[in-house]
Design a protein around this motif. Structure first.
Motif, PDB file in Angstrom:
ATOM      1  N   THR A  71       0.814  -1.224   0.000  1.00  0.00           N
ATOM      2  CA  THR A  71       0.000   0.000   0.000  1.00  0.00           C
ATOM      3  C   THR A  71       0.843   1.268   0.000  1.00  0.00           C
ATOM      4  O   THR A  71       2.050   1.241   0.277  1.00  0.00           O
ATOM      5  CB  THR A  71      -0.915   0.031   1.243  1.00  0.00           C
ATOM      6  N   GLU A  75      -4.307   5.096   1.195  1.00  0.00           N
ATOM      7  CA  GLU A  75      -5.084   4.023   0.579  1.00  0.00           C
ATOM      8  C   GLU A  75      -5.859   3.247   1.639  1.00  0.00           C
ATOM      9  O   GLU A  75      -5.849   3.588   2.818  1.00  0.00           O
ATOM     10  CB  GLU A  75      -4.153   3.122  -0.237  1.00  0.00           C
ATOM     11  N   VAL A  99      -2.723   3.930   6.286  1.00  0.00           N
ATOM     12  CA  VAL A  99      -3.788   3.261   5.545  1.00  0.00           C
ATOM     13  C   VAL A  99      -5.009   3.106   6.440  1.00  0.00           C
ATOM     14  O   VAL A  99      -4.885   2.897   7.650  1.00  0.00           O
ATOM     15  CB  VAL A  99      -3.300   1.871   5.071  1.00  0.00           C
ATOM     16  N   SER A 132      -6.528  -0.947  -2.158  1.00  0.00           N
ATOM     17  CA  SER A 132      -5.317  -1.540  -2.730  1.00  0.00           C
ATOM     18  C   SER A 132      -4.993  -2.934  -2.201  1.00  0.00           C
ATOM     19  O   SER A 132      -4.129  -3.614  -2.765  1.00  0.00           O
ATOM     20  CB  SER A 132      -4.106  -0.618  -2.490  1.00  0.00           C
TER      21      SER A 132
END
Length: 346
Positions: A71, A75, A99, A132
């Motif tokens: 990642t 994301e 993330v 992702s």
């Protein structure tokens, strides 16, 4: 007699494992010069049919490194609401990788391909995070040691391929799933981009997890491990314990599973137990009437240690150090507790 059913992390090395530790050939692993570590990594990579493996001090660090490999900050990954990477890794997903998590309400910690597909953010809709990575856990910890249907795992692989997503397996207790479902490691290596496996739970080593993947995804794994503080020196002593564990302690996991199911059978006969969740491997989750802490305290006074999970839910975990002698004593203790409660209520 002390019986510790809090977790399968409480085990101590066997005499044979201690001998392997003491006699290990070691070097400086930061320089990749520890022969025992190199052997462990090569052995586990080959087991899963992958090109590379890297030894980590903990499963959380291995998972966090995998997330970082897959990642970029901002994301989003998809996981079940019970996922270890979300609930039990100190917020590392956001702290280490920047993330966020889109959490799915699965069944006992397991999600489906259809749920994953429905949870992917449109890649051209820049108001939402870019999806992702899909991260699943097998067996599920908070889901009570549940095992995925491998066909569903393969369906999620197709969803990931169709949408260009990474696919990571938190396999802390994957060894248990392999035994319970009569599967093999190479099946998993063919499906997942990265897999973390733990040596210090069911296999009984003092520490260590291994992250596995092909060279393209694993290229920066050692750099991320360094950033996370995971560089180790003569860690071959622990790698030797891991090698001994994978050579000697995988098949015996069926004993833990059998004892867990036998505990569940007894629990199902006790009137104060209101429900026992399905038992696939070595984790038993059940609910009781009345004060759970009172039950925990009473069992502790008899030398039995385990966790209350809140809202009347409790957990036992069988493991390498939970012997047949302890098992028979514990089953008798559960029945005698019921008898005592019945007499008190008359």
């Amino acid at each position: 007699m002390k019986i510790d059913l809090r977790s399968d992390t409480v085990t101590k090395p066997t005499k044979e494992m201690l001998d392997a530790i003491v006699n290990a050939e070691v070097g400086d692993d930061v320089y990749k010069e520890d022969p025992s570590v190199n052997k462990l990594e090569e052995r586990i990579a080959a087991m899963f049919g992958k090109e590379k493996a890297l030894f980590f001090p903990s499963g959380s660090m291995a998972n966090q490194a995998a997330i970082k490999l897959h990642t970029q900050p901002g994301e989003q990954l998809i996981a079940d609401q019970y996922a270890h990477v979300y609930n039990y890794e100190g917020g590392g997903v956001s702290f280490n990788s920047g993330v966020s998590c889109k959490l799915i309400e699965g069944y006992r910690g397991m999600i489906t391909a259809a749920q994953v597909e429905a949870s992917i953010n449109p890649p051209d809709f820049y108001h939402s995070p870019l999806t992702s990575l899909v991260c699943i856990e097998n067996t599920t910890n908070k889901g009570g040691g549940a095992c995925y249907d491998f066909e569903e795992i393969k369906k999620m692989r197709k969803v990931c391929d169709d949408h260009g997503l990474g696919y990571h397996l938190d396999g802390a207790r994957l060894w248990n799933a392999l035994i319970a479902k009569k599967e093999n490691a190479k099946q998993y290596g063919e499906v997942f981009d990265t897999i973390s496996v733990c040596l210090s739970k069911g296999l009984g080593a003092p520490l260590g997890s291994v992250l596995i993947g092909n060279s393209n995804i694993m290229e920066n794994a050692i750099r991320i491990r360094k950033v996370l503080g995971g560089g180790m020196r003569q860690i071959g002593f622990m790698a030797a314990a891991g090698l001994y564990a994978i050579e000697n302690h995988i098949d015996r996991l069926k004993d833990d599973h059998t004892r867990a199911k036998e505990i569940g059978q007894v629990l199902n006969t006790l009137p104060f137990v209101t429900g026992v969740e399905p038992i696939d491997t070595n984790i038993i989750i059940f609910t009781i009437q009345g004060d759970e802490q009172e039950f925990v305290n009473e069992m502790e006074s008899k030398g039995v240690y385990f966790y209350g999970m809140g809202q009347g839910k409790l957990r036992f975990v069988t493991h390498l150090d939970y012997t047949q002698e302890q098992h028979e004593y514990f089953l008798e203790l559960l029945v005698s507790h019921h008898t005592k409660k019945t007499v008190q209520s008359i």
